[in-house]
Design an enzyme around this catalytic site. Structure first.
Site, PDB file in Angstrom:
ATOM      1  CD  GLU A  44       0.295  -9.204   5.926  1.00 36.39           C
ATOM      2  OE1 GLU A  44       1.169  -9.114   6.593  1.00 36.39           O
ATOM      3  OE2 GLU A  44       0.143  -9.352   4.649  1.00 36.39           O
TER       4      GLU A  44
ATOM      5  CB  CYS B 126      -0.931   0.112   1.022  1.00 37.13           C
ATOM      6  SG  CYS B 126      -0.122  -0.009   2.789  1.00 37.13           S
ATOM      7  CG  ASN B 127       2.710   2.765   2.689  1.00 40.38           C
ATOM      8  OD1 ASN B 127       1.698   3.340   2.725  1.00 40.38           O
ATOM      9  ND2 ASN B 127       2.769   2.121   4.109  1.00 40.38           N
ATOM     10  NE  ARG B 128       8.103   0.180   1.107  1.00 47.90           N
ATOM     11  CZ  ARG B 128       8.993   1.119   1.276  1.00 47.90           C
ATOM     12  NH1 ARG B 128       9.859   1.646   0.288  1.00 47.90           N
ATOM     13  NH2 ARG B 128       9.005   1.935   2.453  1.00 47.90           N
TER      14      ARG B 128
ATOM     15  CB  SER C 295       7.857   1.816   6.927  1.00 52.85           C
ATOM     16  OG  SER C 295       8.250   0.563   6.702  1.00 52.85           O
TER      17      SER C 295
ATOM     18  CB  THR D 182       6.603  -6.136  12.500  1.00 51.40           C
ATOM     19  OG1 THR D 182       5.305  -6.016  12.763  1.00 51.40           O
ATOM     20  CG2 THR D 182       7.208  -5.512  13.734  1.00 51.40           C
ATOM     21  CD  GLN D 183       0.965  -4.865   6.566  1.00 51.14           C
ATOM     22  OE1 GLN D 183       0.981  -3.671   7.207  1.00 51.14           O
ATOM     23  NE2 GLN D 183      -0.027  -5.168   6.062  1.00 51.14           N
TER      24      GLN D 183
END
Length: 443
Positions: A200, A56-58, A115, A121-122
């Site tokens: 997840e 979702c972020n990269r 992050s 930790t995901q």
């Protein structure tokens, strides 16, 4: 490792890419990733190995290649064409790292220093999943396996040597924390959350909500998946999660103040047309990329996306400045150690060391025999020749075998095992499984 091959990382993340663009860049399925990577490899022989990480972020692409600079342009061109974006725009915003820079970047990603929420930790599980998929489909080999293996060793050291992951946080935990603070400020007493998504991220959201004392109404297109998750969560916190039909979505979003959405749907599932007036404020969190909530036109609804949690990143960095400084020191050291390790993996140094060890042992025993009178001193030169021929004969076939396996995928663990058995390198980094222990992915 081939001398001309280099590591390359092409990164589109929350640091350089707006969420609207990240939505377009995101890959909705493993099949779409497989098709894209296969096409890239077929069209570009200089790509020896390739790995794609989409979260979702990269969206990041890690490549082992003979020609990093030209491959960068070819990858951005292919990605722009696939995602209907401007090639020049992608080249402009992309963060590109080559060789040492690429390795350092991957280590930062694996260690969660890159992050939104430092220390989450995901990302480790996401990187393991991406590696597993690409390895199983033949896109990763020895080069990227070495990189990923070392990246997780680095990440483990960062966790162990700092408190960066103490009270570990994730985007999901930050979202829940923010939601709780908002609802508390607005004096909303009924702690009920509507959660859409049983993957997840949905599971993480639900776990954090339960810790904060919420009751959850869980929806998912596949109701069986929602029921499985609910059963697991209710086993720990009885009667806290209720599965509702996905068809009730339009009703539930108008009945409760708190909505959290995290699915893999490629488009909006909460539509503006579903919204009805209410006499209470609503707070919606869309943690999906692409976004799943259509921006509401009606007043009284506050919508948060993953990028709205950016401020948390800065607060997180400020609170953990000492730990992040230490973490970056560790990553810098591991980057240097990685290339030192690569240079030690060649078979020639191992073969030479084995021969030197055999020669030294033979000459020591020869000198001892002469000193104790077992052998006349004048025989030393002739006996030395005999011993030299003996250990050469003994090592001849093992030398041939070691050279033959040097280009095979299983070479690393075998060479490291040989070094460990003979004590050639007391800092040997033994790869116990070539597949980088990805069978621990769910741990």
């Amino acid at each position: 490792m081939e001398q001309t091959a280099q590591y390359l990382a092409i990164s589109f993340s929350h640091k350089n890419t707006q969420i609207a663009t990240r939505e377009k860049l995101a890959f909705a399925s493993n099949e779409s990733i497989k098709e894209f990577l296969q096409t890239l490899k077929n069209q570009n022989p200089d790509i020896l190995e390739i790995l794609l990480l989409s979260t979702c972020n990269r969206v990041e692409i890690y490549i082992y290649t003979h020609n990093a600079e030209s491959i960068t342009d070819k990858v951005t061109t292919a990605l722009a064409a696939l995602k209907d974006l401007s090639d020049s725009y992608l080249r402009e915003i992309a963060d590109v790292y080559i060789q040492e820079g690429a390795v350092h970047h991957v280590f930062c990603v694996a260690s969660s220093l890159d992050s939104i929420v430092v220390g989450e930790t995901q990302i480790a599980g996401q990187l393991k999943s991406a590696y597993k998929f690409c390895f199983d489909n033949g896109f990763c080999g020895k080069g990227l396996t070495r990189l990923v293996h070392f990246a997780f060793r680095c990440a483990a050291q960062v966790r162990n040597a700092t408190q960066i992951s103490q009270n570990a946080v994730s985007v999901a935990s930050v979202a829940v924390k923010k939601a709780s603070a908002i609802l508390e400020n607005d004096a909303i007493k009924d702690k009920i959350a509507v959660v859409i998504g049983a993957g997840e991220m949905g599971a993480l959201l639900s776990k954090h909500l339960l810790v904060c004392g919420y009751r959850i109404l869980l929806l998912n297109r596949n109701k069986t998946h929602a029921q499985t998750l609910a059963q697991t969560l209710n086993a720990q916190t009885p009667n806290s999660v209720e599965v509702r039909n996905f068809s009730e979505l339009s009703t539930l979003i108008n009945q409760y103040p708190l909505l959290l959405v995290a699915t893999a749907a490629p488009s909006h599932i909460v539509l503006d047309s579903m919204i009805e007036p209410s006499d209470f404020k609503r707070f919606w969190f869309d943690l999906s990329v692409p976004r799943n909530i259509q921006p509401p036109s009606m007043e009284g609804i506050t919508l948060f996306s993953v990028d709205d949690l950016e401020q948390v990143m800065h607060e997180n960095l400020a609170n953990r400045k000492r730990n992040t400084t230490k973490a970056y020191e560790i990553i810098g050291i591991y980057t240097l150690e990685f290339f030192k390790w690569l240079s030690s993996l060649g078979v020639e140094p191992v073969i030479k060391k084995l021969r030197d060890m055999a020669k030294d042992a033979s000459l020591r025993e020869l000198d001892r025999a002469i000193k104790k009178g077992f052998l006349p001193k004048e025989y030393k030169e002739n006996v030395a020749k005999i011993l030299h021929n003996a250990f050469n004969i003994f090592l001849h076939q093992p030398t041939i075998n070691i050279k033959k396996l040097s280009d095979k995928e299983e070479a690393d663990p075998i060479i490291e095992a040989i070094k460990g058995v003979f004590g050639i390198d007391d800092e040997a980094i033994l790869i116990n499984r070539y597949k980088c222990e990805y069978d621990t992915i769910l741990n």
